[in-house]
Enzyme design. Structure first.
Site, short mmCIF file in Angstrom:
data_model
loop_
_atom_site.label_atom_id
_atom_site.label_comp_id
_atom_site.label_asym_id
_atom_site.label_seq_id
_atom_site.Cartn_x
_atom_site.Cartn_y
_atom_site.Cartn_z
N GLY A 1 0.66 -1.16 0.18
CA GLY A 1 0.00 -0.06 0.33
C GLY A 1 0.82 1.07 0.02
NE ARG A 2 -2.27 5.62 2.51
CZ ARG A 2 -3.50 5.44 2.48
NH1 ARG A 2 -4.39 5.82 1.38
NH2 ARG A 2 -4.19 5.16 3.62
NE ARG B 1 -0.79 -0.67 15.00
CZ ARG B 1 -0.49 0.52 14.45
NH1 ARG B 1 0.78 0.68 14.12
NH2 ARG B 1 -1.44 1.31 14.65
CD GLU C 1 4.22 -0.92 20.09
OE1 GLU C 1 3.57 -0.04 20.46
OE2 GLU C 1 4.45 -1.56 19.09
CG HIS D 1 4.85 2.15 17.72
ND1 HIS D 1 3.67 1.53 17.99
CD2 HIS D 1 4.28 2.90 16.43
CE1 HIS D 1 2.96 1.79 17.08
NE2 HIS D 1 3.25 2.33 16.15
C1 DGY Z 1 -0.23 4.76 13.08
O1 DGY Z 1 -0.46 5.72 12.84
O2 DGY Z 1 -0.88 3.69 13.10
C2 DGY Z 1 1.28 4.53 13.76
O3 DGY Z 1 1.36 3.25 14.27
C3 DGY Z 1 1.29 5.49 14.92
O4 DGY Z 1 1.61 6.57 14.11
#
Ligand code: DGY
Length: 323
Positions: free
Chosen positions: A157-158, A242, A271, A289
């Site tokens: 994706g992006r 993730r 986390e 993160h």
């Molecule tokens: C998101 O936006 O999903 C990131 O993990 C935190 O910026």
């Protein structure tokens, strides 16, 4: 007419908080302490909108607040696996996220992790700071060349595409990708990428594997013991998606058994906890993160939440509605 009441669960960049106050009767979290579940639930009973972030779990229980006043959840983050979308729909809540504005920052960080782990940057810095460096020598801390190698992107994706652009144009890398929903051929060609029909094919060919897929139920532990075994022995795994896309215990074992050469991780299964074994390893680079953590991006994310909420309370369709 009274202004919508909004609760923001964490501290945001100050300039965005000021902009929120221009539009809403806003309750800010000056102390930046995470709201516990009771406080989150109470927020839905007293505010017209709640602006959580990716670490706030908004599940069916939190959304069972009675009476329910909130109509909008403006998530500060592109990922929305922290929110039970079905429960939100059942309760008549609209949910928005913050895509696009964090694409470059996240791809930059994924590339940084890739370079750091391949060139042993964290390890080298620790070595020097500890006073252990005895001087230059031909065999000291040899890492792995990045330029010209093969990068496999899981998810195109992006952010995956932004990573492809950096790797292909900046580092002359061959780019493979696996995505059940690939972009149009023109985009693939423009990025010099090649589609793999299966994830296993991508894993077998890649020197670096970088994860850019969403945290759906199907993607939980997508990278599991078998998949780690399919990676090249000298390969590296990069995760800025993730934590639960990777079976962290299996990754730790694979690193210990030298099934793969190393990993660069910005996200973790639990986390802010990180497996103590991972903390002790030299062949991993670990970040807290930070994918979207640039000033510019965090401001842009806040302004996206604002844009979505202003549209919603004006009776228009929010541009980034996910439910
Ligand atoms: C998101 O936006 O999903 C990131 O993990 C935190 O910026």
């Amino acid at each position: 007419m009274s202004r919508p009441r909004v609760i923001v669960t964490r501290r945001w960049p100050q300039e965005v908080e000021a902009r929120l106050a221009e539009h809403f009767d806003v309750e800010l979290n000056y102390e930046d302490r995470p709201l516990d579940r009771d406080a989150l639930k109470a927020a839905f009973a007293v505010a017209d909108a709640v602006f959580p972030t990716v670490t706030d779990t908004i599940d069916a229980e939190v959304l069972s607040a009675e009476p329910l006043r909130a109509r909008l959840i403006g998530n500060f983050g592109v990922g929305f696996n922290n929110i039970d979308l079905d429960a939100a729909r059942v309760r008549g809540l609209t949910v928005t996220n913050t895509p696009e504005v964090l694409t470059d920052a996240t791809a930059d960080l994924a590339m940084a992790l890739l370079l750091c782990v391949a060139r042993r940057v964290g390890e080298g810095e620790r070595h020097l700071r500890e006073g252990a460096w005895s001087g230059w020598r031909p065999t000291h801390m040899m890492g792995t060349q990045v330029t010209g190698k093969t990068l496999g992107l899981v998810g195109f994706g992006r952010i995956g595409q932004a990573m492809a652009r950096r790797a292909h144009r900046g580092f002359d890398m061959a780019v493979l990708f696996f995505d059940p929903f690939p972009p149009v051929d023109e985009v693939v060609r423009e990025l010099g990428a090649r589609r793999c029909e299966t994830l296993d094919a991508l894993l077998a060919e890649s020197d670096f594997v970088s994860l850019h897929c969403p945290a759906t139920a199907e993607n939980r532990h997508l990278i599991n013991p078998e998949r780690l075994r399919r990676m090249k022995p000298g390969a590296f795994l990069i995760n800025t998606a993730r934590g639960d896309v990777v079976d962290e215990a299996a990754l730790n074992d694979a690193l210990g058994d030298r099934l793969i050469a190393g990993a660069g991780l910005d996200v973790f299964e639990r986390e802010p906890e990180v497996l103590p074994d991972l903390l002790a390893r030299e062949n991993v680079v670990l970040l807290p993160h930070l994918g979207s953590a640039t000033r510019e991006t965090r401001i842009a994310m806040g302004l996206k939440v604002l844009e979505n909420a202003v549209a919603f309370f004006d009776g228009a369709e929010p541009p980034n509605r996910v439910a």
